[in-house]
Design a protein around this motif. Structure first.
Motif, PDB file in Angstrom:
ATOM      1  N   MET A   1       0.850  -1.192   0.000  1.00  0.00           N
ATOM      2  CA  MET A   1       0.000   0.000   0.000  1.00  0.00           C
ATOM      3  C   MET A   1       0.884   1.240   0.000  1.00  0.00           C
ATOM      4  SD  MET A   1      -2.899   0.995   2.757  1.00  0.00           S
ATOM      5  CE  MET A   1      -3.020   2.708   3.160  1.00  0.00           C
ATOM      6  N   SER A   2       0.530   2.209  -0.819  1.00  0.00           N
ATOM      7  CA  SER A   2       1.309   3.438  -0.888  1.00  0.00           C
ATOM      8  C   SER A   2       1.003   4.325   0.316  1.00  0.00           C
ATOM      9  CB  SER A   2       1.011   4.171  -2.192  1.00  0.00           C
ATOM     10  OG  SER A   2      -0.342   4.566  -2.216  1.00  0.00           O
ATOM     11  N   GLU A   3       1.920   5.213   0.594  1.00  0.00           N
ATOM     12  CA  GLU A   3       1.756   6.135   1.718  1.00  0.00           C
ATOM     13  C   GLU A   3       0.665   7.159   1.402  1.00  0.00           C
ATOM     14  OE1 GLU A   3       3.329   5.957   4.703  1.00  0.00           O
ATOM     15  OE2 GLU A   3       4.143   4.078   3.958  1.00  0.00           O
ATOM     16  N   PRO A   4      -0.090   7.581   2.424  1.00  0.00           N
ATOM     17  CA  PRO A   4      -1.161   8.557   2.184  1.00  0.00           C
ATOM     18  C   PRO A   4      -0.595   9.920   1.802  1.00  0.00           C
ATOM     19  CG  PRO A   4      -0.900   8.128   4.529  1.00  0.00           C
ATOM     20  CD  PRO A   4       0.005   7.174   3.812  1.00  0.00           C
ATOM     21  N   THR A   5      -1.341  10.620   0.988  1.00  0.00           N
ATOM     22  CA  THR A   5      -0.937  11.969   0.573  1.00  0.00           C
ATOM     23  C   THR A   5      -1.521  13.003   1.523  1.00  0.00           C
ATOM     24  OG1 THR A   5      -2.873  12.263  -0.840  1.00  0.00           O
ATOM     25  CG2 THR A   5      -0.899  11.276  -1.869  1.00  0.00           C
ATOM     26  N   ILE A   6      -1.033  14.203   1.408  1.00  0.00           N
ATOM     27  CA  ILE A   6      -1.552  15.313   2.203  1.00  0.00           C
ATOM     28  C   ILE A   6      -3.023  15.547   1.870  1.00  0.00           C
ATOM     29  CG2 ILE A   6      -1.382  17.812   2.560  1.00  0.00           C
ATOM     30  CD1 ILE A   6       1.699  17.447   2.250  1.00  0.00           C
ATOM     31  N   ALA A   7      -3.379  15.427   0.601  1.00  0.00           N
ATOM     32  CA  ALA A   7      -4.777  15.627   0.192  1.00  0.00           C
ATOM     33  C   ALA A   7      -5.682  14.580   0.850  1.00  0.00           C
ATOM     34  CB  ALA A   7      -4.903  15.555  -1.324  1.00  0.00           C
ATOM     35  N   TYR A   8      -5.245  13.326   0.867  1.00  0.00           N
ATOM     36  CA  TYR A   8      -6.026  12.258   1.485  1.00  0.00           C
ATOM     37  C   TYR A   8      -6.173  12.507   2.984  1.00  0.00           C
ATOM     38  CZ  TYR A   8      -7.246   7.676   3.318  1.00  0.00           C
ATOM     39  OH  TYR A   8      -7.855   6.650   3.990  1.00  0.00           O
ATOM     40  N   ALA A   9      -5.077  12.853   3.638  1.00  0.00           N
ATOM     41  CA  ALA A   9      -5.102  13.122   5.079  1.00  0.00           C
ATOM     42  C   ALA A   9      -6.032  14.290   5.395  1.00  0.00           C
ATOM     43  CB  ALA A   9      -3.689  13.413   5.590  1.00  0.00           C
ATOM     44  N   SER A  10      -5.961  15.331   4.607  1.00  0.00           N
ATOM     45  CA  SER A  10      -6.835  16.492   4.821  1.00  0.00           C
ATOM     46  C   SER A  10      -8.300  16.113   4.722  1.00  0.00           C
ATOM     47  CB  SER A  10      -6.524  17.592   3.794  1.00  0.00           C
ATOM     48  OG  SER A  10      -5.244  18.095   3.967  1.00  0.00           O
ATOM     49  N   GLU A  11      -8.621  15.296   3.732  1.00  0.00           N
ATOM     50  CA  GLU A  11     -10.006  14.869   3.536  1.00  0.00           C
ATOM     51  C   GLU A  11     -10.481  13.992   4.702  1.00  0.00           C
ATOM     52  OE1 GLU A  11     -13.747  14.569   1.987  1.00  0.00           O
ATOM     53  OE2 GLU A  11     -12.134  15.905   1.347  1.00  0.00           O
ATOM     54  N   CYS A  12      -9.644  13.055   5.138  1.00  0.00           N
ATOM     55  CA  CYS A  12     -10.006  12.189   6.273  1.00  0.00           C
ATOM     56  C   CYS A  12     -10.234  13.001   7.540  1.00  0.00           C
ATOM     57  CB  CYS A  12      -8.910  11.161   6.531  1.00  0.00           C
ATOM     58  SG  CYS A  12      -8.812   9.866   5.307  1.00  0.00           S
ATOM     59  N   ILE A  13      -9.341  13.925   7.812  1.00  0.00           N
ATOM     60  CA  ILE A  13      -9.459  14.761   9.003  1.00  0.00           C
ATOM     61  C   ILE A  13     -10.710  15.627   8.923  1.00  0.00           C
ATOM     62  CG2 ILE A  13      -8.393  16.684  10.262  1.00  0.00           C
ATOM     63  CD1 ILE A  13      -5.652  15.357   9.532  1.00  0.00           C
ATOM     64  N   GLU A  14     -10.972  16.190   7.764  1.00  0.00           N
ATOM     65  CA  GLU A  14     -12.158  17.034   7.574  1.00  0.00           C
ATOM     66  C   GLU A  14     -13.434  16.236   7.811  1.00  0.00           C
ATOM     67  OE1 GLU A  14     -13.699  20.645   7.236  1.00  0.00           O
ATOM     68  OE2 GLU A  14     -11.584  20.337   6.838  1.00  0.00           O
ATOM     69  N   GLN A  15     -13.508  15.035   7.271  1.00  0.00           N
ATOM     70  CA  GLN A  15     -14.689  14.187   7.463  1.00  0.00           C
ATOM     71  C   GLN A  15     -14.857  13.803   8.929  1.00  0.00           C
ATOM     72  OE1 GLN A  15     -14.506  10.806   4.850  1.00  0.00           O
ATOM     73  NE2 GLN A  15     -14.484  12.065   3.011  1.00  0.00           N
ATOM     74  N   LEU A  16     -13.753  13.446   9.591  1.00  0.00           N
ATOM     75  CA  LEU A  16     -13.830  13.075  10.997  1.00  0.00           C
ATOM     76  C   LEU A  16     -14.265  14.260  11.847  1.00  0.00           C
ATOM     77  CD1 LEU A  16     -13.551  10.976  13.194  1.00  0.00           C
ATOM     78  CD2 LEU A  16     -11.092  11.473  13.283  1.00  0.00           C
ATOM     79  N   LEU A  17     -13.788  15.443  11.524  1.00  0.00           N
ATOM     80  CA  LEU A  17     -14.215  16.641  12.255  1.00  0.00           C
ATOM     81  C   LEU A  17     -15.723  16.836  12.165  1.00  0.00           C
ATOM     82  CD1 LEU A  17     -11.398  19.187  11.393  1.00  0.00           C
ATOM     83  CD2 LEU A  17     -12.120  18.538  13.696  1.00  0.00           C
ATOM     84  N   ALA A  18     -16.280  16.650  10.981  1.00  0.00           N
ATOM     85  CA  ALA A  18     -17.723  16.838  10.792  1.00  0.00           C
ATOM     86  C   ALA A  18     -18.525  15.832  11.618  1.00  0.00           C
ATOM     87  CB  ALA A  18     -18.081  16.707   9.312  1.00  0.00           C
ATOM     88  N   VAL A  19     -18.089  14.573  11.626  1.00  0.00           N
ATOM     89  CA  VAL A  19     -18.820  13.550  12.367  1.00  0.00           C
ATOM     90  C   VAL A  19     -18.632  13.727  13.869  1.00  0.00           C
ATOM     91  CG1 VAL A  19     -19.103  11.064  12.718  1.00  0.00           C
ATOM     92  CG2 VAL A  19     -18.731  11.957  10.429  1.00  0.00           C
ATOM     93  N   LEU A  20     -17.423  14.095  14.299  1.00  0.00           N
ATOM     94  CA  LEU A  20     -17.196  14.357  15.724  1.00  0.00           C
ATOM     95  C   LEU A  20     -18.008  15.560  16.200  1.00  0.00           C
ATOM     96  CD1 LEU A  20     -13.378  13.719  16.154  1.00  0.00           C
ATOM     97  CD2 LEU A  20     -15.236  12.521  17.326  1.00  0.00           C
ATOM     98  N   ASP A  21     -18.185  16.530  15.330  1.00  0.00           N
ATOM     99  CA  ASP A  21     -19.019  17.683  15.677  1.00  0.00           C
ATOM    100  C   ASP A  21     -20.457  17.228  15.935  1.00  0.00           C
ATOM    101  OD1 ASP A  21     -19.272  20.609  15.985  1.00  0.00           O
ATOM    102  OD2 ASP A  21     -20.593  20.419  14.237  1.00  0.00           O
ATOM    103  N   ASN A  22     -20.957  16.333  15.095  1.00  0.00           N
ATOM    104  CA  ASN A  22     -22.294  15.771  15.325  1.00  0.00           C
ATOM    105  C   ASN A  22     -22.346  15.030  16.651  1.00  0.00           C
ATOM    106  OD1 ASN A  22     -23.212  16.713  12.866  1.00  0.00           O
ATOM    107  ND2 ASN A  22     -22.874  14.782  11.816  1.00  0.00           N
TER     108      ASN A  22
END
Length: 108
Positions: A1-22
């Motif tokens: 498996m390739s290493e995650p990119t900054i774009a992927y990490a940003s998207e994962c963090i953004e999604q987790l923030l939205a769900v944690l906010d809920n």
């Protein structure tokens, strides 16, 4: 498996923030809100640092920046173990479980 990119990490963090906010607004005690708030704070710090990067850097390999974010791995794992106690809605719980796994994998 390739290493995650900054774009992927940003998207994962953004999604987790939205769900944690809920989850934060669904929590029914101050103690549960405190647990979620501490995790939210660490994720916001990392997102803030990532937003400072140039758009040309988003294809580069991701490495955690903030100390708080590096230390939140234990809090995320604890939240996952206590999900039934901290998260009321099933939809929020399922989304959190998936996203926590993705974000924990980002933290070295």
């Amino acid at each position: 498996m390739s290493e995650p990119t900054i774009a992927y990490a940003s998207e994962c963090i953004e999604q987790l923030l939205a769900v944690l906010d809920n989850a934060y607004w669904e929590a029914n005690t101050i103690e549960k809100k405190d647990v979620l708030y501490s995790i939210l704070s660490a994720l916001h710090a990392e997102r803030s640092e990532l937003s400072k990067l140039s758009i040309q850097d988003h294809d580069l390999e991701y490495e955690a920046i903030c100390r708080e974010f590096k230390e939140v791995k234990g809090g995320l794992n604890n939240l996952r173990k206590a999900m039934d106690d901290h998260v009321v809605r099933i939809k929020t719980s399922l989304e959190l479980d998936r996203l926590i796994s993705e974000v924990v994998a980002l933290i070295n």
